[in-house]
Design an enzyme around this catalytic site. Structure first.
Site, PDB file in Angstrom:
ATOM      1  N   ASN A   9     -67.778  -7.315 -57.334  1.00 48.12           N
ATOM      2  CA  ASN A   9     -67.785  -6.710 -56.004  1.00 48.12           C
ATOM      3  C   ASN A   9     -69.084  -7.157 -55.353  1.00 48.12           C
ATOM      4  O   ASN A   9     -70.152  -6.670 -55.712  1.00 48.12           O
ATOM      5  CB  ASN A   9     -67.725  -5.178 -56.130  1.00 48.12           C
ATOM      6  CG  ASN A   9     -67.895  -4.476 -54.793  1.00 48.12           C
ATOM      7  OD1 ASN A   9     -67.888  -5.123 -53.732  1.00 48.12           O
ATOM      8  ND2 ASN A   9     -68.040  -3.164 -54.828  1.00 48.12           N
ATOM      9  N   TRP A  10     -68.958  -8.096 -54.423  1.00 47.44           N
ATOM     10  CA  TRP A  10     -70.162  -8.661 -53.808  1.00 47.44           C
ATOM     11  C   TRP A  10     -70.824  -7.693 -52.827  1.00 47.44           C
ATOM     12  O   TRP A  10     -71.938  -7.912 -52.401  1.00 47.44           O
ATOM     13  CB  TRP A  10     -69.824  -9.979 -53.112  1.00 47.44           C
ATOM     14  CG  TRP A  10     -69.646 -11.139 -54.060  1.00 47.44           C
ATOM     15  CD1 TRP A  10     -70.001 -11.177 -55.381  1.00 47.44           C
ATOM     16  CD2 TRP A  10     -69.087 -12.422 -53.756  1.00 47.44           C
ATOM     17  NE1 TRP A  10     -69.702 -12.413 -55.903  1.00 47.44           N
ATOM     18  CE2 TRP A  10     -69.144 -13.196 -54.938  1.00 47.44           C
ATOM     19  CE3 TRP A  10     -68.552 -13.002 -52.593  1.00 47.44           C
ATOM     20  CZ2 TRP A  10     -68.674 -14.514 -54.990  1.00 47.44           C
ATOM     21  CZ3 TRP A  10     -68.086 -14.314 -52.644  1.00 47.44           C
ATOM     22  CH2 TRP A  10     -68.151 -15.051 -53.830  1.00 47.44           C
ATOM     23  N   LYS A  11     -70.091  -6.654 -52.418  1.00 47.04           N
ATOM     24  CA  LYS A  11     -70.618  -5.692 -51.432  1.00 47.04           C
ATOM     25  C   LYS A  11     -71.075  -6.452 -50.175  1.00 47.04           C
ATOM     26  O   LYS A  11     -70.424  -7.410 -49.801  1.00 47.04           O
ATOM     27  CB  LYS A  11     -71.714  -4.839 -52.075  1.00 47.04           C
ATOM     28  CG  LYS A  11     -71.260  -4.215 -53.405  1.00 47.04           C
ATOM     29  CD  LYS A  11     -72.192  -3.186 -53.966  1.00 47.04           C
ATOM     30  CE  LYS A  11     -71.614  -2.633 -55.271  1.00 47.04           C
ATOM     31  NZ  LYS A  11     -72.412  -1.548 -55.836  1.00 47.04           N
ATOM     32  N   HIS A  95     -64.122   2.585 -52.890  1.00 46.32           N
ATOM     33  CA  HIS A  95     -65.427   2.451 -53.550  1.00 46.32           C
ATOM     34  C   HIS A  95     -66.326   3.631 -53.164  1.00 46.32           C
ATOM     35  O   HIS A  95     -66.271   4.113 -52.037  1.00 46.32           O
ATOM     36  CB  HIS A  95     -66.092   1.131 -53.168  1.00 46.32           C
ATOM     37  CG  HIS A  95     -67.266   0.836 -54.033  1.00 46.32           C
ATOM     38  ND1 HIS A  95     -68.509   1.363 -53.773  1.00 46.32           N
ATOM     39  CD2 HIS A  95     -67.377   0.116 -55.181  1.00 46.32           C
ATOM     40  CE1 HIS A  95     -69.340   0.968 -54.729  1.00 46.32           C
ATOM     41  NE2 HIS A  95     -68.686   0.208 -55.593  1.00 46.32           N
ATOM     42  N   GLU A 167     -65.761   4.265 -61.920  1.00 44.94           N
ATOM     43  CA  GLU A 167     -67.157   3.994 -61.598  1.00 44.94           C
ATOM     44  C   GLU A 167     -67.915   5.310 -61.445  1.00 44.94           C
ATOM     45  O   GLU A 167     -67.874   5.928 -60.364  1.00 44.94           O
ATOM     46  CB  GLU A 167     -67.255   3.195 -60.291  1.00 44.94           C
ATOM     47  CG  GLU A 167     -66.565   1.852 -60.351  1.00 44.94           C
ATOM     48  CD  GLU A 167     -67.202   0.824 -59.433  1.00 44.94           C
ATOM     49  OE1 GLU A 167     -67.566  -0.242 -59.925  1.00 44.94           O
ATOM     50  OE2 GLU A 167     -67.376   1.102 -58.223  1.00 44.94           O
ATOM     51  N   GLY A 173     -75.633   0.733 -59.373  1.00 42.81           N
ATOM     52  CA  GLY A 173     -76.857   0.187 -58.788  1.00 42.81           C
ATOM     53  C   GLY A 173     -78.115   0.885 -59.269  1.00 42.81           C
ATOM     54  O   GLY A 173     -79.196   0.700 -58.709  1.00 42.81           O
ATOM     55  N   SER A 213     -73.439  -0.682 -63.230  1.00 49.36           N
ATOM     56  CA  SER A 213     -74.498  -1.393 -63.973  1.00 49.36           C
ATOM     57  C   SER A 213     -73.969  -2.113 -65.208  1.00 49.36           C
ATOM     58  O   SER A 213     -74.658  -2.215 -66.219  1.00 49.36           O
ATOM     59  CB  SER A 213     -75.645  -0.433 -64.340  1.00 49.36           C
ATOM     60  OG  SER A 213     -76.211   0.135 -63.167  1.00 49.36           O
ATOM     61  N   GLY A 234     -71.139  -5.155 -59.768  1.00 48.46           N
ATOM     62  CA  GLY A 234     -71.870  -5.329 -58.511  1.00 48.46           C
ATOM     63  C   GLY A 234     -72.978  -6.350 -58.682  1.00 48.46           C
ATOM     64  O   GLY A 234     -72.751  -7.565 -58.619  1.00 48.46           O
TER      65      GLY A 234
HETATM   66  P1  13P Z   1     -73.574  -2.351 -59.985  1.00 48.08           P
HETATM   67  O1  13P Z   1     -72.935  -3.238 -61.025  1.00 48.08           O
HETATM   68  O2  13P Z   1     -74.554  -3.063 -59.128  1.00 48.08           O
HETATM   69  O3  13P Z   1     -74.084  -1.078 -60.582  1.00 48.08           O
HETATM   70  O4  13P Z   1     -72.378  -1.938 -59.001  1.00 48.08           O
HETATM   71  C1  13P Z   1     -71.210  -1.461 -59.545  1.00 48.08           C
HETATM   72  C2  13P Z   1     -70.221  -1.330 -58.466  1.00 48.08           C
HETATM   73  O5  13P Z   1     -70.371  -0.537 -57.572  1.00 48.08           O
HETATM   74  C3  13P Z   1     -69.057  -2.234 -58.493  1.00 48.08           C
HETATM   75  O6  13P Z   1     -68.125  -1.858 -57.545  1.00 48.08           O
END
Ligand code: 13P
Length: 251
Positions: A9-11, A95, A167, A173, A213, A234
């Site tokens: 998920n590149w956000k 999300h 999640e 994050g 994470s 992420g």
């Molecule tokens: P991180 O891997 O940066 O914690 O993010 C996870 C996430 O939100 C994937 O959708």
């Protein structure tokens, strides 16, 4: 047998040119690693460039959201038909960042899920508890409620196109990861909720990812758990070496 799905998920990261460079870098690194599906979900404007770069590889490109209405006066939104026309197959819905910052509720998550499924897309449906809920010992109740509300009126047949991403919000994050035991237990509780709605067969067939994470160092342990069928990643999905290590852990 469930197949691993390793999804990035590149956000709000990667412009079109940055995505092209990234896909060109990672393409040879994951070539032939066919024991899992590999997906990157990209910002809308980046999707076309990422798809072009991924052509002919084992990498699929998805979107990070979709609106539930088919068309009309919804400024700033993108419909399922628009995404389908450019060949988008996967879409993340619900999300926690959308729930937290953009007013997404179980009701809108459910509407988006139904719209995406009706358009023939595969949905990566995100859910999970916040820290206070875990500390209060109500994680199972929370994820089971979200599963039921987010999937209201989704048929057993359509569940073939639903992936659930568990999640825990406190792990996103933050560098905090659920232990493999916590991830396995909660993914199992989501599977129990699915069994209540759809019966054991659908529950056993549904892919449930862990996200929060996940990285090159902890993926193998998490993916080894029986109820963890992949990852939604992420930060580590922006670094080719780290993401490839996660794909390797799924081989
Ligand atoms: P991180 O891997 O940066 O914690 O993010 C996870 C996430 O939100 C994937 O959708």
């Amino acid at each position: 047998m469930r197949r691993y799905v390793i999804a990035g998920n590149w956000k709000m990261n990667f412009t079109p040119s940055q995505a092209t460079a990234f896909i060109n870098e990672i393409k040879p690194m994951v070539a032939g690693k066919d024991n899992c599906d590999i997906v990157f979900c990209a910002p809308y404007v980046t999707i076309a460039a990422a798809m072009e770069a991924a052509k002919g590889s084992n990498i699929k490109i998805g979107a990070e959201n979709v609106h539930f209405e088919q068309k009309g006066a919804f400024t700033g939104e993108v419909s399922a038909e628009m995404l389908r026309e450019i060949g988008v197959e996967y879409v993340i819905i619900g999300h926690s960042e959308r729930r937290q910052y953009f007013g997404e509720t179980d009701e809108t998550v459910n509407k988006r899920t139904k719209a995406a499924l009706a358009a023939g897309m595969k949905v990566i449906l995100c859910l999970g508890e916040v820290k206070e809920q875990r500390l209060a010992g109500i994680t199972k109740e929370i994820v089971s409620m979200q599963t039921k509300l987010d999937l209201a009126d989704v048929s057993a047949e359509d569940m073939k196109n639903v992936i659930i991403a568990y999640e825990p919000v406190w792990a996103i994050g933050t560098g905090l990861t659920a232990t493999p035991e916590q991830a396995d237990e909660t993914c199992g509780q989501i599977r129990e909720a699915l069994a209540e709605i759809y019966g054991a067969e659908v529950a056993e067939a549904t892919i449930i990812q862990y996200g929060g994470s996940m990285n090159d160092a902890n993926a193998a342990e998490l993916l080894a758990k029986p109820n963890v069928d992949g990852g939604l990643i992420g930060g580590a999905s922006l670094v080719a070496k780290k993401f490839t290590a996660i794909v390797d852990a799924a081989q």
